[in-house]
Design a protein around this motif. Structure first.
Motif, PDB file in Angstrom:
ATOM      1  N   THR A  78      -5.206  -3.848  -7.501  1.00 22.55           N
ATOM      2  CA  THR A  78      -5.723  -3.171  -8.690  1.00 22.55           C
ATOM      3  C   THR A  78      -6.167  -4.232  -9.695  1.00 22.55           C
ATOM      4  O   THR A  78      -5.421  -5.166  -9.998  1.00 22.55           O
ATOM      5  CB  THR A  78      -4.662  -2.246  -9.316  1.00 22.55           C
ATOM      6  N   THR A  79      -7.392  -4.061 -10.176  1.00 27.74           N
ATOM      7  CA  THR A  79      -7.990  -4.994 -11.131  1.00 27.74           C
ATOM      8  C   THR A  79      -8.174  -4.283 -12.459  1.00 27.74           C
ATOM      9  O   THR A  79      -8.789  -3.219 -12.518  1.00 27.74           O
ATOM     10  CB  THR A  79      -9.354  -5.495 -10.606  1.00 27.74           C
ATOM     11  N   PHE A  80      -7.629  -4.872 -13.525  1.00 30.09           N
ATOM     12  CA  PHE A  80      -7.749  -4.340 -14.881  1.00 30.09           C
ATOM     13  C   PHE A  80      -8.726  -5.214 -15.657  1.00 30.09           C
ATOM     14  O   PHE A  80      -8.548  -6.433 -15.720  1.00 30.09           O
ATOM     15  CB  PHE A  80      -6.391  -4.340 -15.586  1.00 30.09           C
ATOM     16  N   THR A  81      -9.751  -4.586 -16.228  1.00 36.33           N
ATOM     17  CA  THR A  81     -10.770  -5.358 -16.941  1.00 36.33           C
ATOM     18  C   THR A  81     -10.828  -5.072 -18.440  1.00 36.33           C
ATOM     19  O   THR A  81     -11.523  -5.795 -19.162  1.00 36.33           O
ATOM     20  CB  THR A  81     -12.165  -5.096 -16.335  1.00 36.33           C
ATOM     21  N   ALA A  82     -10.136  -4.061 -18.914  1.00 36.36           N
ATOM     22  CA  ALA A  82     -10.138  -3.772 -20.352  1.00 36.36           C
ATOM     23  C   ALA A  82      -9.030  -2.801 -20.693  1.00 36.36           C
ATOM     24  O   ALA A  82      -8.550  -2.056 -19.838  1.00 36.36           O
ATOM     25  CB  ALA A  82     -11.493  -3.174 -20.773  1.00 36.36           C
ATOM     26  N   GLY A  83      -8.651  -2.808 -21.961  1.00 38.64           N
ATOM     27  CA  GLY A  83      -7.738  -1.795 -22.471  1.00 38.64           C
ATOM     28  C   GLY A  83      -6.319  -2.254 -22.686  1.00 38.64           C
ATOM     29  O   GLY A  83      -5.973  -3.426 -22.471  1.00 38.64           O
ATOM     30  N   SER A  84      -5.514  -1.294 -23.104  1.00 43.04           N
ATOM     31  CA  SER A  84      -4.107  -1.538 -23.370  1.00 43.04           C
ATOM     32  C   SER A  84      -3.353  -0.237 -23.119  1.00 43.04           C
ATOM     33  O   SER A  84      -3.677   0.798 -23.704  1.00 43.04           O
ATOM     34  CB  SER A  84      -3.926  -1.979 -24.830  1.00 43.04           C
ATOM     35  N   ASP A  85      -2.394  -0.287 -22.237  1.00 42.69           N
ATOM     36  CA  ASP A  85      -1.590   0.885 -21.932  1.00 42.69           C
ATOM     37  C   ASP A  85      -0.506   0.470 -20.955  1.00 42.69           C
ATOM     38  O   ASP A  85      -0.364  -0.713 -20.644  1.00 42.69           O
ATOM     39  CB  ASP A  85      -2.446   2.022 -21.347  1.00 42.69           C
ATOM     40  N   ASP A  86       0.223   1.428 -20.422  1.00 40.64           N
ATOM     41  CA  ASP A  86       1.318   1.163 -19.490  1.00 40.64           C
ATOM     42  C   ASP A  86       0.903   1.451 -18.062  1.00 40.64           C
ATOM     43  O   ASP A  86       0.013   2.265 -17.809  1.00 40.64           O
ATOM     44  CB  ASP A  86       2.529   2.048 -19.822  1.00 40.64           C
ATOM     45  N   ILE A  87       1.596   0.778 -17.134  1.00 44.87           N
ATOM     46  CA  ILE A  87       1.490   1.108 -15.713  1.00 44.87           C
ATOM     47  C   ILE A  87       2.905   1.333 -15.203  1.00 44.87           C
ATOM     48  O   ILE A  87       3.863   0.754 -15.714  1.00 44.87           O
ATOM     49  CB  ILE A  87       0.768   0.022 -14.896  1.00 44.87           C
ATOM     50  N   ALA A 125       0.822  -1.221   0.000  1.00 43.93           N
ATOM     51  CA  ALA A 125       0.000   0.000   0.000  1.00 43.93           C
ATOM     52  C   ALA A 125       0.851   1.264   0.000  1.00 43.93           C
ATOM     53  O   ALA A 125       0.394   2.318  -0.439  1.00 43.93           O
ATOM     54  CB  ALA A 125      -0.941  -0.005   1.206  1.00 43.93           C
ATOM     55  N   ARG A 126       2.090   1.182   0.425  1.00 50.03           N
ATOM     56  CA  ARG A 126       2.959   2.355   0.436  1.00 50.03           C
ATOM     57  C   ARG A 126       3.419   2.746  -0.966  1.00 50.03           C
ATOM     58  O   ARG A 126       3.942   3.839  -1.175  1.00 50.03           O
ATOM     59  CB  ARG A 126       4.165   2.116   1.342  1.00 50.03           C
ATOM     60  N   ARG A 127       3.216   1.855  -1.942  1.00 54.11           N
ATOM     61  CA  ARG A 127       3.616   2.121  -3.329  1.00 54.11           C
ATOM     62  C   ARG A 127       2.496   2.847  -4.071  1.00 54.11           C
ATOM     63  O   ARG A 127       1.322   2.717  -3.750  1.00 54.11           O
ATOM     64  CB  ARG A 127       3.913   0.811  -4.078  1.00 54.11           C
ATOM     65  N   SER A 128       2.889   3.621  -5.086  1.00 59.03           N
ATOM     66  CA  SER A 128       1.921   4.301  -5.955  1.00 59.03           C
ATOM     67  C   SER A 128       1.965   3.654  -7.324  1.00 59.03           C
ATOM     68  O   SER A 128       3.013   3.190  -7.773  1.00 59.03           O
ATOM     69  CB  SER A 128       2.275   5.784  -6.092  1.00 59.03           C
ATOM     70  N   LEU A 129       0.833   3.661  -7.980  1.00 58.54           N
ATOM     71  CA  LEU A 129       0.723   3.077  -9.305  1.00 58.54           C
ATOM     72  C   LEU A 129       0.125   4.119 -10.244  1.00 58.54           C
ATOM     73  O   LEU A 129      -0.943   4.676  -9.965  1.00 58.54           O
ATOM     74  CB  LEU A 129      -0.179   1.843  -9.250  1.00 58.54           C
ATOM     75  N   THR A 130       0.841   4.425 -11.318  1.00 58.54           N
ATOM     76  CA  THR A 130       0.315   5.320 -12.346  1.00 58.54           C
ATOM     77  C   THR A 130      -0.229   4.438 -13.461  1.00 58.54           C
ATOM     78  O   THR A 130       0.493   3.596 -14.003  1.00 58.54           O
ATOM     79  CB  THR A 130       1.419   6.244 -12.901  1.00 58.54           C
ATOM     80  N   ILE A 131      -1.509   4.648 -13.772  1.00 58.86           N
ATOM     81  CA  ILE A 131      -2.207   3.799 -14.739  1.00 58.86           C
ATOM     82  C   ILE A 131      -2.512   4.612 -15.989  1.00 58.86           C
ATOM     83  O   ILE A 131      -3.115   5.684 -15.917  1.00 58.86           O
ATOM     84  CB  ILE A 131      -3.515   3.247 -14.126  1.00 58.86           C
ATOM     85  N   GLY A 132      -2.103   4.099 -17.145  1.00 58.13           N
ATOM     86  CA  GLY A 132      -2.357   4.768 -18.414  1.00 58.13           C
ATOM     87  C   GLY A 132      -3.841   4.931 -18.697  1.00 58.13           C
ATOM     88  O   GLY A 132      -4.666   4.105 -18.279  1.00 58.13           O
ATOM     89  N   ALA A 133      -4.190   5.994 -19.427  1.00 56.13           N
ATOM     90  CA  ALA A 133      -5.593   6.324 -19.709  1.00 56.13           C
ATOM     91  C   ALA A 133      -6.309   5.260 -20.537  1.00 56.13           C
ATOM     92  O   ALA A 133      -7.537   5.200 -20.538  1.00 56.13           O
ATOM     93  CB  ALA A 133      -5.670   7.667 -20.432  1.00 56.13           C
ATOM     94  N   GLY A 134      -5.562   4.391 -21.215  1.00 56.83           N
ATOM     95  CA  GLY A 134      -6.180   3.365 -22.050  1.00 56.83           C
ATOM     96  C   GLY A 134      -6.633   2.129 -21.300  1.00 56.83           C
ATOM     97  O   GLY A 134      -7.152   1.186 -21.900  1.00 56.83           O
ATOM     98  N   LEU A 135      -6.460   2.118 -19.978  1.00 59.35           N
ATOM     99  CA  LEU A 135      -6.840   0.959 -19.176  1.00 59.35           C
ATOM    100  C   LEU A 135      -8.063   1.247 -18.323  1.00 59.35           C
ATOM    101  O   LEU A 135      -8.228   2.341 -17.782  1.00 59.35           O
ATOM    102  CB  LEU A 135      -5.675   0.556 -18.256  1.00 59.35           C
TER     103      LEU A 135
END
Length: 131
Positions: free
Chosen positions: A119-128, A96-106
């Motif tokens: 973090t649960t990803f259900t669609a898209g394609s991009d970088d984290i 939880a101390r970590r941060s995650l930057t999620i691309g707009a395409g996800l």
């Protein structure tokens, strides 16, 4: 003609990464030769679609990766389509101390469980990116 019993879809695998046990990736149910008597079988636990006894197979459940059910063999010129497989899901668990930057395409959602984020990803394609 023969009317053998079709097999049920296999059960998927349980995972508790989200904090509660969820079964995913169940197999699709089968379907037999429908010319004598309608027969079908159930999809496996975890999103597997049911096989059909009269037409097209049922699709697997969205975001489970469940297999699609078998279409029915109705006669020599009519065969039902198999159901589509359910879309998959990607789940990551991190401190939880970590941060995650999620691309707009996800498409995603994040929850905190104790000392972890999930973090649960259900669609898209991009970088984290972790920081």
């Amino acid at each position: 003609t023969s009317n053998s019993a079709p097999g049920d879809g296999g059960d998927g695998v349980a995972s508790s990464i989200t904090g509660s046990s969820v079964i995913r990736a169940g197999g699709g149910g089968g379907s037999g030769d429908q010319r004598d008597a309608p027969v079908s079988s159930s999809g496996g636990a975890g999103g597997g679609g049911d096989g059909s006894s009269s037409n097209n197979g049922e699709s697997g459940t969205v975001n489970t990766g469940g297999g699609g059910g078998s279409g029915a063999f109705l006669n020599d010129s009519s065969i039902g389509d198999g159901g589509a497989g359910g879309s998959g899901v990607v789940i990551i668990k991190y401190a939880a101390r970590r941060s995650l930057t999620i691309g707009a395409g996800l498409t995603s959602s994040t929850t905190t469980i104790g000392d972890y984020k999930v973090t649960t990803f259900t669609a898209g394609s991009d970088d984290i990116t972790f920081s």
